[in-house]
Design an enzyme around this catalytic site. Structure first.
Site, PDB file in Angstrom:
ATOM      1  N   ASP A  22     -18.776 -24.649   6.238  1.00  0.00           N
ATOM      2  CA  ASP A  22     -18.565 -26.051   5.875  1.00  0.00           C
ATOM      3  C   ASP A  22     -19.725 -26.590   5.022  1.00  0.00           C
ATOM      4  OD1 ASP A  22     -17.199 -28.428   5.803  1.00  0.00           O
ATOM      5  OD2 ASP A  22     -17.847 -29.099   7.782  1.00  0.00           O
ATOM      6  N   GLY A  23     -19.393 -27.549   4.167  1.00  0.00           N
ATOM      7  CA  GLY A  23     -20.430 -28.244   3.402  1.00  0.00           C
ATOM      8  C   GLY A  23     -20.446 -27.928   1.913  1.00  0.00           C
ATOM      9  N   ASN A  24     -19.450 -27.202   1.436  1.00  0.00           N
ATOM     10  CA  ASN A  24     -19.418 -26.872  -0.005  1.00  0.00           C
ATOM     11  C   ASN A  24     -19.362 -28.134  -0.863  1.00  0.00           C
ATOM     12  OD1 ASN A  24     -19.265 -24.228   0.775  1.00  0.00           O
ATOM     13  ND2 ASN A  24     -17.108 -23.951   0.261  1.00  0.00           N
ATOM     14  N   HIS A  39     -17.423 -24.802  -3.900  1.00  0.00           N
ATOM     15  CA  HIS A  39     -16.625 -23.704  -3.332  1.00  0.00           C
ATOM     16  C   HIS A  39     -16.992 -22.377  -3.989  1.00  0.00           C
ATOM     17  CE1 HIS A  39     -14.419 -26.502  -0.988  1.00  0.00           C
ATOM     18  NE2 HIS A  39     -13.755 -27.058  -1.982  1.00  0.00           N
ATOM     19  N   THR A  68      -5.093 -25.132   8.285  1.00  0.00           N
ATOM     20  CA  THR A  68      -3.740 -25.678   8.122  1.00  0.00           C
ATOM     21  C   THR A  68      -3.818 -27.155   7.702  1.00  0.00           C
ATOM     22  OG1 THR A  68      -3.767 -25.969  10.536  1.00  0.00           O
ATOM     23  CG2 THR A  68      -2.480 -24.131   9.683  1.00  0.00           C
ATOM     24  N   GLU A  69      -4.947 -27.798   7.974  1.00  0.00           N
ATOM     25  CA  GLU A  69      -5.132 -29.209   7.594  1.00  0.00           C
ATOM     26  C   GLU A  69      -5.648 -29.359   6.162  1.00  0.00           C
ATOM     27  OE1 GLU A  69      -6.243 -27.966  10.643  1.00  0.00           O
ATOM     28  OE2 GLU A  69      -4.464 -28.814  11.586  1.00  0.00           O
ATOM     29  N   LEU A 133     -17.422  -2.873   9.489  1.00  0.00           N
ATOM     30  CA  LEU A 133     -17.362  -4.295   9.832  1.00  0.00           C
ATOM     31  C   LEU A 133     -15.906  -4.743   9.755  1.00  0.00           C
ATOM     32  CD1 LEU A 133     -19.021  -7.074  10.199  1.00  0.00           C
ATOM     33  CD2 LEU A 133     -18.685  -7.340   7.749  1.00  0.00           C
TER      34      LEU A 133
HETATM   35  C1  IPE Z   1     -12.990 -26.779   8.421  1.00  0.00           C
HETATM   36  O1  IPE Z   1     -13.735 -27.595   7.603  1.00  0.00           O
HETATM   37  C2  IPE Z   1     -12.169 -25.824   7.615  1.00  0.00           C
HETATM   38  C3  IPE Z   1     -12.907 -24.815   6.863  1.00  0.00           C
HETATM   39  C4  IPE Z   1     -14.189 -24.668   6.810  1.00  0.00           C
HETATM   40  C5  IPE Z   1     -12.087 -23.902   6.119  1.00  0.00           C
HETATM   41  P1  IPE Z   1     -13.205 -29.032   7.122  1.00  0.00           P
HETATM   42  O2  IPE Z   1     -14.268 -29.580   6.268  1.00  0.00           O
HETATM   43  O3  IPE Z   1     -11.855 -28.923   6.557  1.00  0.00           O
HETATM   44  O4  IPE Z   1     -13.105 -29.821   8.505  1.00  0.00           O
HETATM   45  P2  IPE Z   1     -13.107 -31.394   8.779  1.00  0.00           P
HETATM   46  O5  IPE Z   1     -11.995 -31.956   7.973  1.00  0.00           O
HETATM   47  O6  IPE Z   1     -14.417 -31.932   8.345  1.00  0.00           O
HETATM   48  O7  IPE Z   1     -12.922 -31.504  10.262  1.00  0.00           O
HETATM   49  C1  IPE Z   2     -15.740 -26.096   3.396  1.00  0.00           C
HETATM   50  O1  IPE Z   2     -16.437 -27.026   2.638  1.00  0.00           O
HETATM   51  C2  IPE Z   2     -14.763 -25.310   2.563  1.00  0.00           C
HETATM   52  C3  IPE Z   2     -13.354 -25.572   2.876  1.00  0.00           C
HETATM   53  C4  IPE Z   2     -12.891 -26.409   3.759  1.00  0.00           C
HETATM   54  C5  IPE Z   2     -12.378 -24.817   2.100  1.00  0.00           C
HETATM   55  P1  IPE Z   2     -15.892 -28.497   2.437  1.00  0.00           P
HETATM   56  O2  IPE Z   2     -15.014 -28.520   1.239  1.00  0.00           O
HETATM   57  O3  IPE Z   2     -15.249 -28.988   3.685  1.00  0.00           O
HETATM   58  O4  IPE Z   2     -17.218 -29.289   2.149  1.00  0.00           O
HETATM   59  P2  IPE Z   2     -17.584 -30.762   2.643  1.00  0.00           P
HETATM   60  O5  IPE Z   2     -17.396 -30.789   4.132  1.00  0.00           O
HETATM   61  O6  IPE Z   2     -16.630 -31.688   1.945  1.00  0.00           O
HETATM   62  O7  IPE Z   2     -18.994 -30.955   2.243  1.00  0.00           O
HETATM   63 MG    MG Z   3     -15.930 -29.992   5.294  1.00  0.00          MG
END
Ligand code: IPE
Ligand code: IPE
Ligand code: MG
Length: 243
Positions: A22-24, A39, A68-69, A133
């Site tokens: 998370d956090g891209n 990403h 899925t969301e 792996l």
């Molecule tokens: C969870 O991250 C899904 C993935 C990392 C693929 P999200 O960024 O989509 O989750 P929420 O929306 O902050 O809960």
């Molecule tokens: C996680 O990074 C990657 C995916 C969910 C595909 P985000 O796109 O959720 O990055 P933030 O949370 O918006 O920073």
């Molecule tokens: Mg996110």
């Protein structure tokens, strides 16, 4: 492989590590870049983490690539992400295969573009005998969807109520062939599961680094492993020192 760095590892290595990458988006925003650039940087980092995981002796790595969301994101971002997965598969598959990585998919392929579906299936088939792996890619994955799918299959197989137990349900999940995760890492400082491995993670240890995913490199992973090695996993019992 650098064996020197291997010495700097805890004795107890988790067999199965799962990562919510998370956090891209925030990584990109902090640099004034579009979310897709984040990403892209995230996929670059995945390569580093895959190599480090194999080197550190982790046997199973599960990564949350698309939930899925995540379909509810703007269409341009979803399309961009799908394109990125396609390119990554084309570019990385040979290298993964040569490095003994076995690719598995968890989730549903039905909403995915047929060309990408085919790529995923071919990659799974190509790498099925590798064992350095095991990489579970959670792609169009949701824990609740997985449980719904399992219940449907159980009913379809006409299981009797007395046959339903924890082991049976586990066998009907997408992760049937993997042990439960020992350690779940969620980068970027968010403190929630977002529908990831909600059954399998019942007794996982959680680790929440503040780094955004593109910045969570090999040394960050090493830190996570040291943190994990200090944990006392009680599974409802008493502290091992008191036993
Ligand atoms: C969870 O991250 C899904 C993935 C990392 C693929 P999200 O960024 O989509 O989750 P929420 O929306 O902050 O809960
Ligand atoms: C996680 O990074 C990657 C995916 C969910 C595909 P985000 O796109 O959720 O990055 P933030 O949370 O918006 O920073
Ligand atoms: Mg996110």
């Amino acid at each position: 492989m650098n064996t020197d760095t291997n010495k700097n590892l805890p004795e107890k290595i988790p067999q199965h590590v799962a990562i919510i990458m998370d956090g891209n988006g925030r990584w990109a925003r902090a640099r004034g870049l579009p979310r897709l650039a984040g990403h892209r940087a995230g996929t670059e980092n995945l390569r580093e983490i895959l190599e480090a995981s194999a080197e550190f002796g982790i046997k199973y790595l599960t990564i949350y690539a698309f939930s899925t969301e995540n379909w509810d994101r703007p269409e341009a971002e979803v399309t961009g992400l799908m394109r990125l997965f396609t390119t990554m598969f084309k570019r990385e598959l040979k290298n993964l295969h040569e490095n003994g990585v076995q690719l598995r998919h968890i989730g549903k392929l039905d909403r995915i573009d047929t060309a990408l579906q085919q790529q995923v299936n071919e990659a799974v088939e190509l790498t099925k005998n590798n064992d350095r792996l095991i990489l579970n890619v959670a792609f169009n994955y949701g824990g609740r969807d997985e449980i719904v799918h399992a219940v449907r299959e159980i009913i379809r197989d006409k299981k009797k109520p007395e046959e339903i137990n924890i082991e049976l349900i586990s066998k009907y999940l997408y992760t049937a062939d993997s042990p439960d995760p020992d350690l779940i890492i969620r980068t970027s400082g968010e403190l929630r599961s977002s529908n990831f491995l909600i059954w399998q993670g019942a007794y996982a240890e959680w680790y929440f680094p503040s780094a955004y995913w593109p910045d969570f490199g090999k040394e960050e992973l090493r830190k996570a492993l040291f943190d994990y090695s200090e944990r006392d996993r009680r599974f409802g019992r008493v502290f091992t020192g008191d036993a």
